[in-house]
Motif scaffolding. Sequence first.
Motif, PDB file in Angstrom:
ATOM      1  N   LYS A 162       0.823  -1.215   0.000  1.00 44.87           N
ATOM      2  CA  LYS A 162       0.000   0.000   0.000  1.00 44.87           C
ATOM      3  C   LYS A 162       0.859   1.268   0.000  1.00 44.87           C
ATOM      4  CE  LYS A 162      -3.879  -2.012   2.524  1.00 44.87           C
ATOM      5  NZ  LYS A 162      -4.593  -2.017   3.810  1.00 44.87           N
ATOM      6  N   LEU A 163       2.036   1.207   0.592  1.00 43.16           N
ATOM      7  CA  LEU A 163       2.884   2.391   0.714  1.00 43.16           C
ATOM      8  C   LEU A 163       3.738   2.659  -0.522  1.00 43.16           C
ATOM      9  CD1 LEU A 163       4.078   1.991   4.411  1.00 43.16           C
ATOM     10  CD2 LEU A 163       2.335   3.553   3.527  1.00 43.16           C
ATOM     11  N   THR A 164       3.899   1.683  -1.376  1.00 42.19           N
ATOM     12  CA  THR A 164       4.749   1.852  -2.556  1.00 42.19           C
ATOM     13  C   THR A 164       4.332   3.043  -3.421  1.00 42.19           C
ATOM     14  OG1 THR A 164       5.326  -0.488  -2.516  1.00 42.19           O
ATOM     15  CG2 THR A 164       5.722   0.673  -4.568  1.00 42.19           C
ATOM     16  N   PRO A 165       3.038   3.294  -3.626  1.00 38.68           N
ATOM     17  CA  PRO A 165       2.669   4.467  -4.437  1.00 38.68           C
ATOM     18  C   PRO A 165       3.121   5.811  -3.849  1.00 38.68           C
ATOM     19  CG  PRO A 165       0.821   2.952  -4.298  1.00 38.68           C
ATOM     20  CD  PRO A 165       1.859   2.468  -3.333  1.00 38.68           C
ATOM     21  N   VAL A 166       3.360   5.875  -2.571  1.00 37.55           N
ATOM     22  CA  VAL A 166       3.836   7.118  -1.942  1.00 37.55           C
ATOM     23  C   VAL A 166       5.274   6.952  -1.441  1.00 37.55           C
ATOM     24  CG1 VAL A 166       1.572   8.072  -1.364  1.00 37.55           C
ATOM     25  CG2 VAL A 166       2.681   6.500   0.233  1.00 37.55           C
ATOM     26  N   ALA A 167       6.017   6.116  -2.129  1.00 35.65           N
ATOM     27  CA  ALA A 167       7.388   5.787  -1.722  1.00 35.65           C
ATOM     28  C   ALA A 167       8.279   7.021  -1.621  1.00 35.65           C
ATOM     29  CB  ALA A 167       7.999   4.782  -2.700  1.00 35.65           C
ATOM     30  N   GLU A 168       8.160   7.929  -2.584  1.00 35.89           N
ATOM     31  CA  GLU A 168       8.990   9.137  -2.555  1.00 35.89           C
ATOM     32  C   GLU A 168       8.745   9.944  -1.285  1.00 35.89           C
ATOM     33  OE1 GLU A 168       7.961  11.255  -6.129  1.00 35.89           O
ATOM     34  OE2 GLU A 168       9.693  10.434  -7.186  1.00 35.89           O
ATOM     35  N   ASP A 169       7.476  10.117  -0.952  1.00 35.45           N
ATOM     36  CA  ASP A 169       7.115  10.922   0.210  1.00 35.45           C
ATOM     37  C   ASP A 169       7.619  10.300   1.506  1.00 35.45           C
ATOM     38  OD1 ASP A 169       5.749  12.732  -1.436  1.00 35.45           O
ATOM     39  OD2 ASP A 169       3.902  11.575  -1.303  1.00 35.45           O
ATOM     40  N   ILE A 170       7.343   9.023   1.676  1.00 35.78           N
ATOM     41  CA  ILE A 170       7.731   8.342   2.918  1.00 35.78           C
ATOM     42  C   ILE A 170       9.249   8.230   3.029  1.00 35.78           C
ATOM     43  CG2 ILE A 170       7.641   6.121   4.138  1.00 35.78           C
ATOM     44  CD1 ILE A 170       4.762   5.892   3.092  1.00 35.78           C
ATOM     45  N   GLY A 171       9.892   7.828   1.952  1.00 38.06           N
ATOM     46  CA  GLY A 171      11.343   7.673   1.981  1.00 38.06           C
ATOM     47  C   GLY A 171      12.069   8.980   2.216  1.00 38.06           C
ATOM     48  N   SER A 172      11.652  10.037   1.516  1.00 37.78           N
ATOM     49  CA  SER A 172      12.337  11.321   1.697  1.00 37.78           C
ATOM     50  C   SER A 172      12.071  11.894   3.078  1.00 37.78           C
ATOM     51  CB  SER A 172      11.934  12.321   0.610  1.00 37.78           C
ATOM     52  OG  SER A 172      10.571  12.666   0.697  1.00 37.78           O
ATOM     53  N   GLU A 173      10.867  11.679   3.602  1.00 36.83           N
ATOM     54  CA  GLU A 173      10.575  12.159   4.953  1.00 36.83           C
ATOM     55  C   GLU A 173      11.425  11.429   5.991  1.00 36.83           C
ATOM     56  OE1 GLU A 173       6.895  12.308   8.133  1.00 36.83           O
ATOM     57  OE2 GLU A 173       6.401  12.391   6.011  1.00 36.83           O
ATOM     58  N   ALA A 174      11.567  10.116   5.831  1.00 32.58           N
ATOM     59  CA  ALA A 174      12.386   9.343   6.771  1.00 32.58           C
ATOM     60  C   ALA A 174      13.853   9.770   6.683  1.00 32.58           C
ATOM     61  CB  ALA A 174      12.238   7.852   6.503  1.00 32.58           C
ATOM     62  N   LEU A 175      14.343  10.005   5.470  1.00 37.35           N
ATOM     63  CA  LEU A 175      15.721  10.476   5.308  1.00 37.35           C
ATOM     64  C   LEU A 175      15.904  11.850   5.953  1.00 37.35           C
ATOM     65  CD1 LEU A 175      16.570   9.498   1.626  1.00 37.35           C
ATOM     66  CD2 LEU A 175      17.771   8.730   3.677  1.00 37.35           C
ATOM     67  N   HIS A 176      14.978  12.753   5.683  1.00 40.49           N
ATOM     68  CA  HIS A 176      15.063  14.095   6.268  1.00 40.49           C
ATOM     69  C   HIS A 176      15.050  14.017   7.795  1.00 40.49           C
ATOM     70  CE1 HIS A 176      13.611  18.102   7.525  1.00 40.49           C
ATOM     71  NE2 HIS A 176      14.511  18.471   6.635  1.00 40.49           N
ATOM     72  N   ARG A 177      14.204  13.163   8.327  1.00 44.08           N
ATOM     73  CA  ARG A 177      14.127  12.978   9.779  1.00 44.08           C
ATOM     74  C   ARG A 177      15.469  12.471  10.309  1.00 44.08           C
ATOM     75  NH1 ARG A 177       9.693  12.719  12.816  1.00 44.08           N
ATOM     76  NH2 ARG A 177       8.350  12.518  10.996  1.00 44.08           N
ATOM     77  N   MET A 178      16.087  11.537   9.589  1.00 47.71           N
ATOM     78  CA  MET A 178      17.370  10.998  10.038  1.00 47.71           C
ATOM     79  C   MET A 178      18.458  12.075   9.984  1.00 47.71           C
ATOM     80  SD  MET A 178      19.615   7.762   8.627  1.00 47.71           S
ATOM     81  CE  MET A 178      20.084   8.539   7.083  1.00 47.71           C
ATOM     82  N   PHE A 179      18.516  12.824   8.895  1.00 49.47           N
ATOM     83  CA  PHE A 179      19.540  13.868   8.763  1.00 49.47           C
ATOM     84  C   PHE A 179      19.368  14.954   9.807  1.00 49.47           C
ATOM     85  CE2 PHE A 179      19.631  12.850   3.957  1.00 49.47           C
ATOM     86  CZ  PHE A 179      20.491  11.797   4.167  1.00 49.47           C
ATOM     87  N   THR A 180      18.136  15.254  10.155  1.00 46.67           N
ATOM     88  CA  THR A 180      17.865  16.290  11.151  1.00 46.67           C
ATOM     89  C   THR A 180      18.189  15.798  12.559  1.00 46.67           C
ATOM     90  OG1 THR A 180      16.110  17.190   9.760  1.00 46.67           O
ATOM     91  CG2 THR A 180      16.077  17.825  12.072  1.00 46.67           C
ATOM     92  N   THR A 181      17.785  14.594  12.856  1.00 42.28           N
ATOM     93  CA  THR A 181      17.965  14.036  14.193  1.00 42.28           C
ATOM     94  C   THR A 181      19.390  13.551  14.440  1.00 42.28           C
ATOM     95  OG1 THR A 181      15.672  13.285  14.065  1.00 42.28           O
ATOM     96  CG2 THR A 181      16.988  12.389  15.839  1.00 42.28           C
TER      97      THR A 181
END
Length: 141
Positions: free
Chosen positions: A16-35
Motif C-alpha cells: 500500500k505504501l509503494t505508491p507514496v514511496a517518494e514521500d515516505i522515503g524522503s521524509e524518513a531520510l530528512h528525519r534521520m539527517f535532522t535528528t
Amino acid sequence: MLKQREKELIAEIWDKLTPVAEDIGSEALHRMFTTYPGTKTYFSHLDISQRSPHMLSHGKKIVVAIAEGAKDISQLTVTLAPLQTLHAYTLRIVPTNFKLFSHCMLVTLACHMGDDFTPVIHAAMDKFLSAFAAVLSEKFR
C-alpha cells in the motif's frame, strides 16, 4: 522472529505504501539527517534539503527496496545481497546508520499511517525494520 500473520501484514502495508514511496522515503531520510546530523556525511554531494529531487529519488529507492524485501521476508538476505555489497564495500556506510534510519522510518510510518498504525503493526514493523537493518549490516562483520 516474525509470525506468519505479521509477515502478511508487513507485506500488505508496504504494498500500500509503494505508491507514496517518494514521500515516505524522503521524509524518513530528512528525519534521520535532522535528528542524527552525522549521517549526512554520506550525502555531501547531494541536495538533502527537504523534498529535493535527490531526497525524493533516494527515498523512493529505499522504500522500494524495503517493499521488495517485505514480499518474502524469509528470503531477505537473498533479496538484499546486492545492497549489502554496495553499502559495505562501495559506499562504506557505517552499519549503525541502518539502525538509525530504521527508527526514523518507524516514526515516519507512525505519522503517515495515523490511527492505522496500531500496536500490532508497530511491533511487526519494528521487528521487520530491525531485521532489514541487520541484513544490510551483515557484510560489515
